[in-house]
Design an enzyme around this catalytic site. Structure first.
Site, PDB file in Angstrom:
ATOM      1  N   ASN A  55      39.488  35.527  47.689  1.00 31.59           N
ATOM      2  CA  ASN A  55      39.099  36.534  46.694  1.00 31.59           C
ATOM      3  C   ASN A  55      38.536  37.793  47.356  1.00 31.59           C
ATOM      4  O   ASN A  55      37.966  38.643  46.678  1.00 31.59           O
ATOM      5  CB  ASN A  55      38.037  35.963  45.754  1.00 31.59           C
ATOM      6  CG  ASN A  55      38.505  34.692  45.086  1.00 31.59           C
ATOM      7  OD1 ASN A  55      39.625  34.613  44.607  1.00 31.59           O
ATOM      8  ND2 ASN A  55      37.653  33.679  45.070  1.00 31.59           N
ATOM      9  N   HIS A 141      34.730  30.545  33.416  1.00 27.66           N
ATOM     10  CA  HIS A 141      34.549  29.860  34.699  1.00 27.66           C
ATOM     11  C   HIS A 141      33.594  28.661  34.574  1.00 27.66           C
ATOM     12  O   HIS A 141      32.683  28.666  33.745  1.00 27.66           O
ATOM     13  CB  HIS A 141      33.961  30.891  35.673  1.00 27.66           C
ATOM     14  CG  HIS A 141      33.860  30.429  37.083  1.00 27.66           C
ATOM     15  ND1 HIS A 141      32.671  30.025  37.633  1.00 27.66           N
ATOM     16  CD2 HIS A 141      34.790  30.328  38.057  1.00 27.66           C
ATOM     17  CE1 HIS A 141      32.867  29.695  38.900  1.00 27.66           C
ATOM     18  NE2 HIS A 141      34.151  29.878  39.185  1.00 27.66           N
ATOM     19  N   GLU A 184      34.086  36.296  30.710  1.00 28.38           N
ATOM     20  CA  GLU A 184      34.451  36.977  31.950  1.00 28.38           C
ATOM     21  C   GLU A 184      35.123  38.285  31.555  1.00 28.38           C
ATOM     22  O   GLU A 184      35.574  38.432  30.413  1.00 28.38           O
ATOM     23  CB  GLU A 184      35.434  36.118  32.753  1.00 28.38           C
ATOM     24  CG  GLU A 184      34.811  34.884  33.340  1.00 28.38           C
ATOM     25  CD  GLU A 184      35.809  34.039  34.124  1.00 28.38           C
ATOM     26  OE1 GLU A 184      36.606  34.583  34.906  1.00 28.38           O
ATOM     27  OE2 GLU A 184      35.782  32.816  33.946  1.00 28.38           O
ATOM     28  N   SER A 188      39.278  34.554  36.092  1.00 28.86           N
ATOM     29  CA  SER A 188      39.581  34.187  37.477  1.00 28.86           C
ATOM     30  C   SER A 188      40.890  33.418  37.619  1.00 28.86           C
ATOM     31  O   SER A 188      41.584  33.571  38.612  1.00 28.86           O
ATOM     32  CB  SER A 188      38.435  33.361  38.050  1.00 28.86           C
ATOM     33  OG  SER A 188      38.192  32.214  37.260  1.00 28.86           O
ATOM     34  N   ASP A 213      30.593  38.482  32.698  1.00 34.59           N
ATOM     35  CA  ASP A 213      30.696  38.074  34.097  1.00 34.59           C
ATOM     36  C   ASP A 213      31.875  38.835  34.714  1.00 34.59           C
ATOM     37  O   ASP A 213      33.026  38.564  34.392  1.00 34.59           O
ATOM     38  CB  ASP A 213      30.908  36.555  34.152  1.00 34.59           C
ATOM     39  CG  ASP A 213      31.077  36.027  35.572  1.00 34.59           C
ATOM     40  OD1 ASP A 213      31.215  36.843  36.502  1.00 34.59           O
ATOM     41  OD2 ASP A 213      31.084  34.799  35.736  1.00 34.59           O
ATOM     42  N   HIS A 216      35.292  38.812  39.255  1.00 34.69           N
ATOM     43  CA  HIS A 216      36.559  39.165  39.916  1.00 34.69           C
ATOM     44  C   HIS A 216      36.931  40.640  39.796  1.00 34.69           C
ATOM     45  O   HIS A 216      37.854  41.099  40.473  1.00 34.69           O
ATOM     46  CB  HIS A 216      37.696  38.296  39.376  1.00 34.69           C
ATOM     47  CG  HIS A 216      37.645  36.923  39.936  1.00 34.69           C
ATOM     48  ND1 HIS A 216      38.243  36.582  41.128  1.00 34.69           N
ATOM     49  CD2 HIS A 216      36.998  35.817  39.505  1.00 34.69           C
ATOM     50  CE1 HIS A 216      37.993  35.319  41.393  1.00 34.69           C
ATOM     51  NE2 HIS A 216      37.230  34.833  40.421  1.00 34.69           N
ATOM     52  N   LYS A 245      33.167  38.236  46.180  1.00 30.32           N
ATOM     53  CA  LYS A 245      34.621  38.361  46.008  1.00 30.32           C
ATOM     54  C   LYS A 245      35.079  39.685  46.614  1.00 30.32           C
ATOM     55  O   LYS A 245      35.126  39.785  47.818  1.00 30.32           O
ATOM     56  CB  LYS A 245      34.974  38.136  44.559  1.00 30.32           C
ATOM     57  CG  LYS A 245      34.916  36.615  44.357  1.00 30.32           C
ATOM     58  CD  LYS A 245      34.775  36.083  43.028  1.00 30.32           C
ATOM     59  CE  LYS A 245      34.655  34.558  43.155  1.00 30.32           C
ATOM     60  NZ  LYS A 245      34.101  33.919  42.008  1.00 30.32           N
TER      61      LYS A 245
HETATM   62  C1  LIG Z   1      33.470  32.785  41.621  1.00 28.87           C
HETATM   63  C2  LIG Z   1      32.899  32.961  40.295  1.00 28.87           C
HETATM   64  C3  LIG Z   1      31.547  32.746  40.062  1.00 28.87           C
HETATM   65  C4  LIG Z   1      30.638  32.157  41.101  1.00 28.87           C
HETATM   66  O1  LIG Z   1      30.292  33.066  42.077  1.00 28.87           O
HETATM   67  P1  LIG Z   1      29.790  32.533  43.496  1.00 28.87           P
HETATM   68  O2  LIG Z   1      29.088  33.693  44.070  1.00 28.87           O
HETATM   69  O3  LIG Z   1      31.002  32.117  44.236  1.00 28.87           O
HETATM   70  O4  LIG Z   1      28.876  31.368  43.222  1.00 28.87           O
HETATM   71  C5  LIG Z   1      31.042  33.024  38.808  1.00 28.87           C
HETATM   72  N1  LIG Z   1      31.851  33.475  37.825  1.00 28.87           N
HETATM   73  C6  LIG Z   1      33.161  33.664  38.016  1.00 28.87           C
HETATM   74  C7  LIG Z   1      33.990  34.173  36.894  1.00 28.87           C
HETATM   75  C8  LIG Z   1      33.730  33.405  39.248  1.00 28.87           C
HETATM   76  O5  LIG Z   1      35.033  33.557  39.422  1.00 28.87           O
END
Ligand SMILES: *Cc1c(COP(=O)(O)O)cnc(C)c1O
Length: 408
Positions: A55, A141, A184, A188, A213, A216, A245
């Protein structure tokens, strides 16, 4: 791994039978051993593979400016933070980083978490009480799924991207409770995008708090890489972003108005009871955000999106349609649980690593091949992938499902 138990030790029989069941379904996971990694390649014991699993969309994890910043911070502050941010884990670098994140996003304040997983747990568990209402997109997620479970609120899972269903259920929840909607922005797994303006509108109508969130999207989409909320001119009540990411490092943040940030610092248990983000990670993220804001960042963003576009158009010629248009994620969904794994193994024989997602990361009975593009991929690497995917599908006899229409 279970075969190598020391003699004399015993494990409960249910562990062995659970693992046997996973093996029988082809769902057993074991770590790959990565010997080394460069921006677009990883070396496994079997040899070098082109990496389409990371990512790290802008290839900042290996950028010398980030590495140099992390090394200097390690010299000044050590490799680990030593304590929670509420004790002595908060350095001047952490302060600079939250100020930089807030300025970049046009937010009034921000707080750091050691990971995105913890940020999501921290937000939802501290905002909701027993009896409150939480509305969560069906494709959210796993960190959000777990946060919903821990939050003790009544949880309503709305169908993926379905704002009218969300609105109907918001209207039914009693006004006296706290109501939180969580989604989100760029999903993801399939690269679909949430209809954020509509979601914000429905939240406003029903006085629900909105948590977005942007794990990504942050760094790679929107103006200056500020994400999809910024693109829509939208300020959710709480914005979650990761540093892990497109920013190429580690850690996460929540941006919101100052009372929210003070509240989280005092209430979010995953922040309070966990060692702070290490200073080298804070320094690397500071350097990464500077890069993202620079002309170099703009060209890296343009480059990764153009590469994703190239892959899509090459495969469209073979009648293969990916979901995730307009994002660096290209993914294919299969109605058989084993298809994606078989394709992953076939691609490995052609020097390519793309990831097969199986349940519980995707719904039971399905599987998904997810390709993450990076600004560091060469056109030759992408053409090789584009030639290999139709061969893999033919070899396995698998047919991807047509992508779900996106709302935007
Ligand atoms: C990867 C991800 C997370 C977690 O983030 P990390 O820093 O890897 O713990 C949270 N939300 C989404 C949508 C993700 O893709």
């Amino acid at each position: 791994m279970l075969d190598s138990l020391p003699t004399g030790s015993s494990v409960p029989p249910w562990i062995l039978s659970d693992m046997q069941a996973l093996r029988a379904e082809g769902l057993m996971r074991e770590p790959l051993e990565i010997l080394s990694r460069s921006p677009s390649e990883i070396t496994l014991p079997e040899g070098k593979l082109i990496d389409f699993t990371s990512n790290d969309y802008l290839a900042l994890a290996h950028h010398w400016v980030c590495i140099d910043a992390a090394q200097r911070a390690a010299n000044d502050h050590g490799c680990g933070a030593g304590a929670s941010p509420i004790v002595t884990g908060h350095t001047s670098l952490h302060r600079k980083l939250v100020e930089r994140i807030s300025a970049w996003l046009g937010q009034s304040s921000s707080v750091l978490f050691p990971s995105g997983y913890q940020a999501n747990l921290g937000v939802l568990t501290s905002v909701l009480r027993e009896g409150d209402f939480l509305f969560s997109d069906a494709h959210n997620h796993a960190s959000l799924v777990d946060a919903c479970r821990l939050a003790r609120a009544r949880v309503f899972i709305f169908p993926h991207l379905d704002v009218s269903c969300l609105g109907t259920h918001l209207a039914r929840s009693p006004g006296a409770c706290r109501r939180v909607v969580v989604t989100e922005s760029l999903f993801s797994m399939d690269g679909s995008m949430a209809p954020l303006a509509d979601i914000a509108e429905v939240c406003k109508t029903h006085q629900a708090l909105l948590v977005v969130d942007e794990a990504h999207a942050m760094g790679v989409l929107g103006p200056e890489g500020r994400g999809i909320c910024a693109e829509a001119g939208l300020f959710p009540d709480l914005l979650v972003g990761t540093l892990s990411k497109a920013l190429g490092g580690h850690g996460a943040f929540v941006s919101a108005s100052p009372p929210w940030i003070d509240y989280l610092f005092n209430k979010a248990r995953p922040l309070i009871y966990s060692t702070a983000l290490p200073a080298p990670s804070a320094a690397a993220a500071l350097a990464a955000i500077s890069l993202v804001q620079s002309e170099e960042g703009a060209s890296l963003r343009a480059s990764v999106l153009q590469k994703a576009q190239l892959l899509r158009s090459l495969l469209r010629d073979h009648g293969i349609l990916f979901s995730g248009e307009g994002s660096p994620i290209a993914s294919l969904s299969f109605s058989h649980q084993r298809d994606a794994t078989k394709i992953q193994l076939f691609l490995r024989t052609r020097g390519i690593l793309a990831w097969a997602f199986r349940p519980p990361s995707v719904p039971s009975g399905t599987s998904r091949l997810r390709i993450s593009l990076s600004a560091s991929h060469t056109e030759e690497q992408i053409r090789h992938l584009a030639q290999s995917i139709p061969l893999a599908l033919a070899e396995i006899g698998a047919k991807p499902e047509s992508p779900e229409p996106s709302c935007q």
